[in-house]
Design an enzyme around this catalytic site. Structure first.
Site: not given
Length: 258
Positions: A86-89, A113
């Site tokens: 879950d990095a949401k880059r 993510t």
């Protein structure tokens, strides 16, 4: 075997869609404590977990030692359990290329993510990784989803439908990477009919109080997983991590059968 196929296989093996969130609170004793704590969580929940989801923010908050903890955990994950980072880059394509290389080659996670706000070219560096997956933020579990994601456009669509259009484009182009979406359970009922039948990562069940009924009645076939973090790691009860995970897995399986 593709990421979606591996995830589906794991869901069938466990009989549940439980994704165990790995969110070590940095104030709870530092990196050494976090390493031992998460190792115990993984050891005790492996029988119930369809996937694990380490959240980058919690590791980054511990500095370089936290990153080392994450690298160590990733190298020792139980075989056959997909890991969703879950990095949401979100960045321009050239930078995203190195994020993709780091996560998919260096750390060998199964999926990541991504925040798709910068557009299709910003997710393209992640789309040519065979047997990997990405989850685009579509409708998140926080109240602020109303600020942008669910706003209506002049053509009648909502902004989150622009996000799912990126995934449909990648599918039409037969890109190597599986594309799914993050859809918060707290907001799912209002949007599911407009979400493609692609893998969903669904936060918002435990502490955030989401309801599984909307997912169960949507007639989906994709390997959706429902994340629980605080409800397993930090529940205020006397049960161990394994018992908590089994409890959530049973609740999910009852409401949203495999």
């Amino acid at each position: 075997m593709s990421f979606a196929e591996r995830l589906q296989q794991r869901i069938k093996k466990t009989g549940s869609r439980l994704c165990v969130g790995l969110d070590p609170r940095p104030g709870d004793g530092g990196a050494t404590f976090a390493r031992n704590f998460l190792k115990q969580v993984i050891d005790e929940t492996a029988d119930s977990a369809a996937a694990y989801k380490p959240n980058m923010a919690y590791f980054e908050a511990m500095g370089i030692d936290g990153i080392r903890v994450l690298e160590d955990l990733l190298s020792k994950m139980p075989e056959g359990i997909p890991v969703i980072l879950d990095a949401k880059r979100s960045d321009i394509g050239e930078t995203q290329k190195y994020y993709a290389q780091g996560y998919f080659s260096g750390w060998n996670v199964d999926a990541v993510t991504l925040n798709p706000f910068l557009g299709y070219d910003s997710i393209e560096p992640f789309l040519d990784w065979k047997d990997k997956g990405i989850y685009l933020l579509a409708v998140t579990s926080n109240p602020g989803t109303a600020d942008f994601q669910q706003q209506k456009l002049a053509d009648g669509r909502s902004v989150f439908e622009l996000v799912t259009a990126l995934g449909e484009r990648a599918k039409a182009e037969e890109r190597a990477t599986d594309v799914g979406y993050v859809v918060g359970l707290t907001n799912a009922a209002a949007v599911l009919e407009k979400i493609p039948d692609a893998p969903l990562l669904v936060p918002g069940l435990g502490a955030q109080g989401g309801d599984l009924a909307s997912l169960a009645s949507a007639g989906r076939t994709a390997p959706d997983v429902i994340n629980v973090s605080r409800g397993i790691l930090y529940a205020a009860d006397e049960r161990g991590f394994g018992a908590r995970a089994r409890g959530w897995a049973e609740k999910i399986a009852t409401a949203y059968p495999v």
